[in-house]
Design an enzyme around this catalytic site. Structure first.
Site, mmCIF file in Angstrom:
data_model
loop_
_atom_site.group_PDB
_atom_site.id
_atom_site.type_symbol
_atom_site.label_atom_id
_atom_site.label_comp_id
_atom_site.label_asym_id
_atom_site.label_seq_id
_atom_site.Cartn_x
_atom_site.Cartn_y
_atom_site.Cartn_z
ATOM 1 N N ASP A 25 0.864 -1.167 0.000
ATOM 2 C CA ASP A 25 0.000 0.000 0.000
ATOM 3 C C ASP A 25 0.913 1.233 0.000
ATOM 4 O O ASP A 25 2.134 1.133 0.099
ATOM 5 C CB ASP A 25 -0.948 -0.023 1.214
ATOM 6 C CG ASP A 25 -2.177 0.851 0.966
ATOM 7 O OD1 ASP A 25 -3.219 0.588 1.578
ATOM 8 O OD2 ASP A 25 -2.100 1.769 0.127
HETATM 9 C C1 GLC Z 1 -4.264 4.347 -0.163
HETATM 10 C C2 GLC Z 1 -5.169 3.187 0.164
HETATM 11 C C3 GLC Z 1 -5.218 2.144 -0.904
HETATM 12 C C4 GLC Z 1 -5.109 2.835 -2.252
HETATM 13 C C5 GLC Z 1 -3.699 3.380 -2.349
HETATM 14 C C6 GLC Z 1 -3.481 4.145 -3.666
HETATM 15 O O1 GLC Z 1 -3.563 4.751 0.959
HETATM 16 O O2 GLC Z 1 -4.974 2.510 1.405
HETATM 17 O O3 GLC Z 1 -6.449 1.432 -0.752
HETATM 18 O O4 GLC Z 1 -5.361 1.930 -3.289
HETATM 19 O O5 GLC Z 1 -3.376 4.232 -1.265
HETATM 20 O O6 GLC Z 1 -4.271 5.279 -3.695
#
Ligand code: GLC
Length: 738
Positions: free
Chosen positions: A271
């Site tokens: 993430d």
């Molecule tokens: C965010 C979220 C994730 C998302 C990623 C890209 O922090 O936790 O679900 O897909 O970053 O935006």
């Protein structure tokens, strides 16, 4: 004839081997040519804004997120394909969570449709619009089971139940990816967040998760297994720790479960900055250690930070990371790029796709919004609004809020496309018959300066349609709430309007269950609309008018009070389960009562033991009666199939859809079992006066759990079973598994 068939099979077999071998050969041949910098480059996913384009030319970027403009996508892709040494195309990613341009209800709302096919169609529309704009990979479906409405991201998942989440997650993957990931209409799916992100303590986002392994295997892993079995090509690791080991560096789940147990062949992306955050967790001593731990645990691609780019080469030279592991990770990413056709078609021709937000897409978004609406109250059957109301007061901060009704995780939706309830109601009743007064300019507004105009509108009208709830920003990532009541002065607004003497029909837009039991008593009807997306207005209006009979069912339990959380349908009994007669209300307790004078059971003195509304609940304008529940036998071996049938009769005046829900209870086990478990459901349209017989088939293997040794078992013994329109039903029949 047989020899001909045989030769066809042999030919196809060779073709199949050639084709699959050809991808493996291509991957291996490419890896053999790559420098270590280029290999590490494939593991790096970076945010488009501000990206150093030279890095693309140097082959140091494998994926880019957040470039929504197709011309820019093609320009960046050209740098990779035509100016880097090996021409490896970039995979462009974006959060397309519930629509790209045409916004569907938030996933929690889509789950409330209990209509997997509709969820699949919504994902297909999202895929087409995303692909038209150059996005090839979405970070969806979010399949984090959670029973905590304080958590802002409850809006983004499919609710508290593992089975419902699995079904909706699979439908999403099918809609995004199609039958396979090759081709112009497929959007690569990403099962996230691996794993147990929805179990954060206190409903606080990113927070600590402490759970026994068998609970994780029973409750949080199954939706991921189901989505990967459906072919989801990628997985995203979660922000949270699991029993002290952050998910992004958790070898047990990223490698032992995902790779060794499940044989997952796709790749894992972290993430946003979750690799870097291993240091913040207090798990890694520094960023180099963070890179080592995440990579060696099985996190293939790093999102948005540079620890892999900065340290992997050094770690390989030090022998801390093997070149075999590096090649494996790069191979998984390249294989997906080959399989999805990225090498064959690295560029996007937007003309090859239908227009965005077209009539067909909007019709599907409207249907999804309609079916997501949950009727919670309908006193004296005031709904549907027949034509006995001429003058309508439309009041509330969410009646005409085109941005808010879209909900959380909307990057490319255009609020100017939103059709609000106010515009839809004015179209129906005629502008002259609708008096609009927001009462509050937005849901958190703490001023009563517009109350008087709202009261005038109510006084001048026959009926009040009140739009209350939460702005979209109050749910979603990092937006947890400790108090899930109505924000701002909405309670005071309801109190005031209740003095008008006019009937009040409330429509609640929110990204989570809210607690408003006291206000609820002052309302004549209540429809829960979640955040319904672009077509929320027409969908809500059709339901208010009876053009569509509401069929939505709650995918999450509604607590009476935030203090009851966690409260969910599939809880354990405990040794002292509360019942209505063991719960003595706090005010009824005698003064100077002695310690053991009141019921010793697991209830709250003030808020009892029942939720406000149970999982699976939803009213209709008609009524359904269940009867003749029958099984094909009473005793089953582990290999038998359990056949169940039930009759449902529509005994009301309206045609309508019912969601028949099948629950079981395993009466005893080597680990205690939930008092109820959803195992099947079916949504069926039944005309008024008509009956339907519906059948289900269940295999004993689906009735198991992970025992004390984390081994999946179905234990022999007695089971109860019931089918009804919500989870608060009696399990009226039983059977044995021997
Ligand atoms: C965010 C979220 C994730 C998302 C990623 C890209 O922090 O936790 O679900 O897909 O970053 O935006």
């Amino acid at each position: 004839m047989r020899s001909r068939l045989l030769s066809i099979f042999v030919f196809l077999g060779i073709q199949g081997i050639l084709f699959s071998q050809s991808i493996d050969d291509k991957v291996n041949a490419l890896i053999d040519k790559m420098t270590i910098e280029e290999k590490i480059g494939q593991l790096s996913q970076q945010n488009a804004p501000g990206l150093d384009l030279e890095l693309i030319r140097q082959g140091k970027i494998g994926s880019i997120l957040n470039e929504p403009n197709v011309d820019n996508v093609n320009k960046l892709q050209r740098l990779a394909v035509e100016e880097s040494r090996l021409g490896i195309p970039i995979i462009f990613a974006r959060d397309v969570i519930h629509g790209f341009k045409t916004i569907f209800p938030i996933p929690l709302g889509q789950s409330a449709t209990w209509n997997p096919k509709l969820v699949e169609s919504g994902a297909q529309v999202a895929a087409m619009e995303a692909r038209k704009n150059g996005t090839r990979w979405t970070f969806a479906p979010m399949i984090d089971v959670s029973n905590d409405p304080r958590w802002g991201r409850i809006a983004e998942g499919f609710g508290e139940d593992t089975y419902l989440t699995s079904v909706m997650g699979v439908s999403s993957v099918r809609g995004y990816q199609g039958k396979n990931i090759y081709g112009k209409n497929s959007l690569i799916a990403c099962a996230k967040h691996f794993v147990a992100y929805g179990a954060g303590q206190g409903g606080r986002d990113y927070h600590t998760v402490t759970l026994p392994e068998n609970e994780i295997r029973d409750k949080y892993l199954p939706p991921f297994k189901a989505c990967l079995d459906e072919g989801a090509a990628t997985v995203m690791s979660a922000f949270n720790e699991i029993n002290g080991i952050p998910a992004t560096a958790n070898k047990k789940y990223l490698n032992d479960v995902l790779r060794e147990e499940w044989g997952f062949g796709g790749f894992v992306v972290s993430d946003w900055a979750s690799v870097e955050e291993l240091e913040t967790h207090g798990f890694s001593e520094n960023q180099k250690e963070a890179a080592k731990s995440a990579f060696n645990a099985g996190c293939d691609m790093e999102m948005a930070t540079w620890t892999y780019a900065n340290y992997l080469e050094e770690l390989i030279q030090e022998g801390v990371i093997s070149t075999e592991k590096l090649d494996d990770a790069v191979g998984r990413i390249l294989r997906i790029k080959f399989e999805m056709g990225l090498f064959d078609e690295p560029y996007t021709d937007p003309e090859a796709y239908p227009m965005e937000a077209n009539t067909e897409y909007k019709a599907l978004a409207k249907q999804s919004a309609q079916e997501s609406l949950v009727l919670l109250k309908n006193k004296n059957n005031i709904l549907p609004l027949e034509n006995n109301f001429q003058k309508v007061a439309v009041i509330g901060p969410l009646a005409n809020a085109p941005h808010e009704q879209l909900g959380t995780w909307v990057f490319d939706g255009d609020k100017n496309d939103s059709q609000t309830p106010l515009t839809a109601l004015e179209e129906h009743f005629g502008i002259g018959n609708v008096e609009y007064a927001p009462g509050l300019e937005y849901s958190r507004a703490n001023t009563e300066e517009h109350f008087s105009s709202a009261m005038v509108a109510a006084t001048n009208s026959d009926v009040v349609i009140l739009f209350i709830g939460e702005e979209s920003i109050l749910s979603g990532e990092a937006h947890s709430r400790a108090d899930i009541g109505l924000p701002g002065k909405q309670t005071e607004l309801i109190e005031l309007l209740s003095k008008s003497g006019k009937p009040i029909i409330a429509v609640v837009m929110a990204g989570r269950p809210l607690t408003f039991e006291k206000e609820f008593e002052k309302l004549d009807a209540v429809i829960y609309a979640w955040h319904p997306g672009t077509m929320g207005g027409p969908a809500i209006t059709d339901v208010l008018l009876g053009k569509y009979n509401p069929s939505g069912k709650l995918p999450i339990t509604f607590p009476r009070h935030v203090g009851q959380i966690p409260i969910y349908y599939n809880e354990k009994s405990s040794g002292k389960p509360a019942t209505n007669d063991t719960w003595i209300k706090m005010d009824d307790i005698p003064i100077h009562a002695v310690q053991y004078s009141i019921g010793n059971t697991n209830h709250y003195l003030d808020y009892g033991f029942k939720p406000w509304f149970p999982f699976g609940f939803g009213l209709s304008y008609t009524q359904f009666m269940y009867s003749d529940l029958a099984l094909n036998d009473t005793v089953f071996s582990m290999t038998d199939s359990i056949q169940v049938k039930v009759q449902i009769k529509n005994i009301g005046e309206y045609d309508g859809e019912e969601v028949a829900q099948l629950y079981i209870r395993d009466l005893f086990g080597s680990r205690t079992r939930p008092v109820k478990e959803l195992k099947r459901f079916k949504k069926v349209m039944i005309d008024h006066g008509a009956s339907e017989i519906i059948t289900f088939s269940i295999h004993p293997n689906e009735l198991g759990f992970h025992d004390a040794n984390n081994k999946y078992v179905t234990e022999p013994g007695e089971f109860k079973l019931g089918i009804g329109g919500n989870s608060d039903i009696e399990l009226t029949t039983s059977f044995y598994i021997k």
